[in-house]
Design a protein around this motif. Structure first.
Motif, PDB file in Angstrom:
ATOM      1  N   ARG A 311      28.162  37.072  -1.187  1.00 27.18           N
ATOM      2  CA  ARG A 311      27.815  35.655  -0.994  1.00 27.18           C
ATOM      3  C   ARG A 311      29.058  34.780  -0.865  1.00 27.18           C
ATOM      4  NH1 ARG A 311      22.582  34.145  -2.054  1.00 27.18           N
ATOM      5  NH2 ARG A 311      23.249  32.086  -2.751  1.00 27.18           N
ATOM      6  N   ARG A 312      30.195  35.271  -1.308  1.00 29.68           N
ATOM      7  CA  ARG A 312      31.440  34.501  -1.191  1.00 29.68           C
ATOM      8  C   ARG A 312      32.177  34.795   0.110  1.00 29.68           C
ATOM      9  NH1 ARG A 312      34.364  32.840  -6.642  1.00 29.68           N
ATOM     10  NH2 ARG A 312      32.536  32.122  -7.780  1.00 29.68           N
ATOM     11  N   GLY A 313      31.528  35.529   0.992  1.00 30.69           N
ATOM     12  CA  GLY A 313      32.113  35.730   2.319  1.00 30.69           C
ATOM     13  C   GLY A 313      32.984  36.946   2.460  1.00 30.69           C
ATOM     14  N   THR A 314      32.970  37.832   1.492  1.00 32.81           N
ATOM     15  CA  THR A 314      33.781  39.045   1.583  1.00 32.81           C
ATOM     16  C   THR A 314      33.185  39.983   2.624  1.00 32.81           C
ATOM     17  OG1 THR A 314      34.246  38.831  -0.777  1.00 32.81           O
ATOM     18  CG2 THR A 314      34.833  40.915   0.258  1.00 32.81           C
ATOM     19  N   PRO A 315      33.982  40.503   3.556  1.00 35.80           N
ATOM     20  CA  PRO A 315      33.449  41.421   4.570  1.00 35.80           C
ATOM     21  C   PRO A 315      33.036  42.745   3.956  1.00 35.80           C
ATOM     22  CG  PRO A 315      35.837  41.287   4.727  1.00 35.80           C
ATOM     23  CD  PRO A 315      35.417  40.245   3.726  1.00 35.80           C
ATOM     24  N   ARG A 419      37.409  37.355  -2.089  1.00 33.68           N
ATOM     25  CA  ARG A 419      38.112  37.858  -0.906  1.00 33.68           C
ATOM     26  C   ARG A 419      37.403  37.354   0.350  1.00 33.68           C
ATOM     27  NH1 ARG A 419      40.805  42.562  -1.693  1.00 33.68           N
ATOM     28  NH2 ARG A 419      41.691  42.206   0.355  1.00 33.68           N
ATOM     29  N   HIS A 420      37.960  36.314   0.974  1.00 35.85           N
ATOM     30  CA  HIS A 420      37.360  35.801   2.204  1.00 35.85           C
ATOM     31  C   HIS A 420      37.826  36.629   3.395  1.00 35.85           C
ATOM     32  CE1 HIS A 420      35.236  32.408   0.641  1.00 35.85           C
ATOM     33  NE2 HIS A 420      36.300  31.964   0.014  1.00 35.85           N
ATOM     34  N   VAL A 447      37.666  44.103  10.714  1.00 32.10           N
ATOM     35  CA  VAL A 447      37.066  43.503   9.518  1.00 32.10           C
ATOM     36  C   VAL A 447      36.373  42.190   9.848  1.00 32.10           C
ATOM     37  CG1 VAL A 447      38.741  44.532   7.966  1.00 32.10           C
ATOM     38  CG2 VAL A 447      39.223  42.291   8.929  1.00 32.10           C
ATOM     39  N   SER A 448      36.290  41.887  11.138  1.00 27.69           N
ATOM     40  CA  SER A 448      35.733  40.590  11.511  1.00 27.69           C
ATOM     41  C   SER A 448      34.225  40.526  11.288  1.00 27.69           C
ATOM     42  CB  SER A 448      36.030  40.311  12.985  1.00 27.69           C
ATOM     43  OG  SER A 448      35.523  41.349  13.794  1.00 27.69           O
TER      44      SER A 448
END
Length: 451
Positions: A311-315, A419-420, A447-448
């Motif tokens: 939820r914090r945008g970590t791939p 980790r964004h 990792v995009s």
């Protein structure tokens, strides 16, 4: 002079000379050579297989347990999981029977050949493209097998382990095939279910993963049900419930120290039904009954940490390896069995972590190698010292068991850290920063894409 994407001449970028550059370049060239990789693969398997055969250690289950099961099934006398209860899921009967193709008298040789071929298939999938991170992961896996020793190829876990590596490597590119492979591995040994759970949390195609896994499971279960398997199909869930605490399990450590110092009632004994050495003492029954609830609680906590990271945008490349390793390690750390072959389970998450993250996964890679080395020290070479038990061997066992919690702590900490995508992208390193240089057209793992 090369032409860049804008169509203009691109000037060569000077690379500063470094001490020992020629030696490093030679090492990279040799290490990335397909011939070197396959020679290394063959040597490792010959060494660990030869050690087990020469010292008659590590392959007892294959000869004394798997072979009789296979013979009874071939004769139609008793097919475990079909007309008799079994400690393993029904799918395990397939790799147990396959070595019979080499003849009953050569069952052990057939088993080792089967495992080597499965490992070779996983190794081939791993080194495809010869990208730097894949090469590092390939050499790491060979080192892991060597440090773990004969037990790395002497149990059903070796079969599920190679399938798990293939499943994880295919997950991004051939998702349905990957989930089918991981589900098959789960129906051989249960532990790959942890990887499927991690994939469901980390990947945006989670519902497709769930449906594919469910359909594959139904197809597998349908086979024994059609032939009248009934509840024997699920007997692997209940047969483990009433067993005692195996001496290698982390929960056994407290009573192993008591037994080492001759505390009354703390005793190591042999369970003839389950063919394992277990420890008993005051409180062992209660402790054993707490393991499943503790495991469930740990899985829940780790899963919630993984969801938080998502939820914090970590791939997914920064969630799937850590989450897989955390869940698999929890399956071992809170297990009252604790057999040495369980270390095989840790390889697949580390391999995919090295492929996705490179040196960012160096710490758990080293920790797992250390765990493997300690395990081989304990089993098979000095295992008799645990049966007495000797304080020195209990100390070695304690160190090995503590490593599980160190690995688990590292993975949970890595998942917890924010980790964004842009931070994760900073981990991508050029080829010259790695021990092995990839082919000119190779690219790092993207990792995009994130869920």
């Amino acid at each position: 002079m090369g032409i860049d994407a804008a169509g203009m001449d691109a000037a060569p970028i000077p690379v500063p000379a470094q001490p020992g550059g020629a030696d490093t370049s030679t090492l990279r060239r040799v290490g990335s050579s397909p011939l070197s990789l396959w020679i290394g693969f063959l040597v490792v398997h010959l060494v660990i297989g030869g050690l087990g055969l020469l010292q008659h250690t590590g392959f007892g289950d294959v000869f004394w347990v798997y072979k009789p099961w296979a013979q009874l099934a071939a004769q139609g006398t008793e097919i475990v999981g079909l007309n008799a209860d079994w400690v393993y899921p029904f799918g395990a009967i397939v790799p147990i029977m396959l070595p019979l193709l080499f003849g009953e008298d050569n069952y052990l040789g057939g088993w080792l050949t089967m495992v080597m071929l499965l490992n070779a298939a996983a190794f081939a999938v791993l080194i495809v493209g010869r990208e730097p991170r894949r090469l590092v992961a390939a050499w790491w896996w060979l080192g892991f097998l060597l440090l773990l020793g004969p037990i790395a190829v002497g149990r059903l876990d070796a079969v599920s382990g190679s399938l798990a590596i293939v499943g994880l490597l295919w997950l991004t590119f051939h998702e349905r095939a990957a989930v089918v492979v991981l589900t098959i591995a789960t129906w051989i040994k249960v532990w790959p279910a942890a990887i499927i759970v991690a994939a469901v949390i980390a990947m945006k195609t989670r519902w497709r993963i769930v449906v594919t896994g469910a359909v594959t499971s139904l197809v597998i279960v349908a086979v024994p049900l059609i032939f009248g398997g009934g509840m024997h199909v699920l007997s692997f869930i209940t047969t483990q419930t009433d067993r005692g605490i195996q001496i290698e399990a982390p929960v056994a450590t407290f009573w192993m120290w008591q037994a080492a110092f001759h505390v009354p009632d703390a005793v190591v004994y042999y369970d003839r039904d389950l063919l394992t050495f277990q420890v008993t003492g005051q409180g062992t029954v209660e402790a054993g009954s707490l393991m499943n609830p503790l495991l469930a609680l740990t899985v829940l906590v780790v899963s919630l940490v993984g969801i938080r990271s998502l939820r914090r945008g970590t791939p997914y490349t920064r969630i799937l390896p850590e989450l897989s390793l955390a869940l698999v390690t929890a399956f071992i750390a809170f297990n009252k069995v604790g057999s040495p072959q369980y270390i095989v389970w840790l390889a697949a998450p580390v391999v995919i972590g090295l492929v996705y993250q490179g040196r960012g996964f160096k710490t758990p890679a080293i920790l797992v190698l250390t765990t493997a080395a300690l395990t081989q020290l304990i089993y098979p070479y000095l295992y008799d010292g645990l049966l007495v038990p000797l304080p020195a061997m209990v100390a070695a066992l304690t160190a090995r068991n503590l490593m599980y919690f160190v690995v688990l702590g590292w993975t949970i900490g890595a998942l917890w850290r924010k980790r964004h995508r842009d931070e994760a992208a900073g981990d991508l390193l050029p080829a010259h920063a790695w021990p092995f240089r990839s082919a000119p057209d190779a690219h790092p793992v993207p990792v995009s894409e994130a869920p």
